[in-house]
Design an enzyme around this catalytic site. Sequence first.
Site, PDB file in Angstrom:
ATOM      1  N   GLY A 110     120.618  28.878  41.167  1.00  0.00           N
ATOM      2  CA  GLY A 110     120.092  30.226  41.286  1.00  0.00           C
ATOM      3  C   GLY A 110     121.136  31.259  41.673  1.00  0.00           C
ATOM      4  O   GLY A 110     120.985  32.440  41.353  1.00  0.00           O
ATOM      5  N   GLU A 133     121.195  22.473  37.614  1.00  0.00           N
ATOM      6  CA  GLU A 133     119.825  22.026  37.861  1.00  0.00           C
ATOM      7  C   GLU A 133     119.467  20.691  37.214  1.00  0.00           C
ATOM      8  O   GLU A 133     118.679  19.915  37.777  1.00  0.00           O
ATOM      9  CB  GLU A 133     118.835  23.108  37.377  1.00  0.00           C
TER      10      GLU A 133
END
Length: 259
Positions: A110, A133
């Site tokens: 993020g 991720e």
Amino acid sequence: MPNFVKVEVQDGVAVVTFMRAEAANALSVQMLHEINEALEAIHDDRSIRVVIVTGDGEKAFCAGADLKERKGMNEGETRKTIALIGKTMNHFEALAQPVIAAINGVAFGGGLELALACDIRIASNTAKMGLTETALGIIPGAGGTQRLPRLIGIGKAKELIYTARRLTAEEAYQYGMIEHITQPEKLLEQAKELAYEIAKNAPLSLIQAKTAINQGMQTDISTGLQIESLAYSRLLQTEDRIEGLKAFQEKRPPAYRGK
């Protein structure tokens, strides 16, 4: 309650600093709310012409979601937090003003998605970044699968997302992920130099240029040209346009007022 976001404004440039260095500037729920409150205030302040976003310290720009906090969440809370992160990235992209990400340290997951939602990226040569991720059993869920391919191309983006590869600043530059690399001690200085170079131009022009580019990139060239034409037409009756022409004729710097 500790404040995790600091905003400093000088000469039309706002510097937004994430103040959770002890947690690698990870995005806790409270920090996300503070970021959105700061961005709302900035968006409505026409005296602010350019925004710089950076992290406190030299180790981390933003490590992405606060996974320690997330361990204590149930599924509903997790979904709500993920949606809030996505909203926050969109908020950066939707700011009226141009936004420069000054990447001072690690920007994984993020954290990199946040930088991708900015307009221009400058990184310290010690920074590391990547959309990691898939190594955690998830995918980039705050815009990474959409913004990275648009920035560097589909093939390169797929390779980086599929491998969860962590890049040095130099590698990120070679991929086209960042626009500039600099020494850590010169990062904010260089970001401000760029910000002031932008800020001297007509603020309404900056807003419409950003709108035309961002919206036009989501569509075909014909529609994009219509978007550009509409954005241009909104500037025809502005005082700044008249001031720009007068200043050019009088061979002096323009004094733009954002009107």
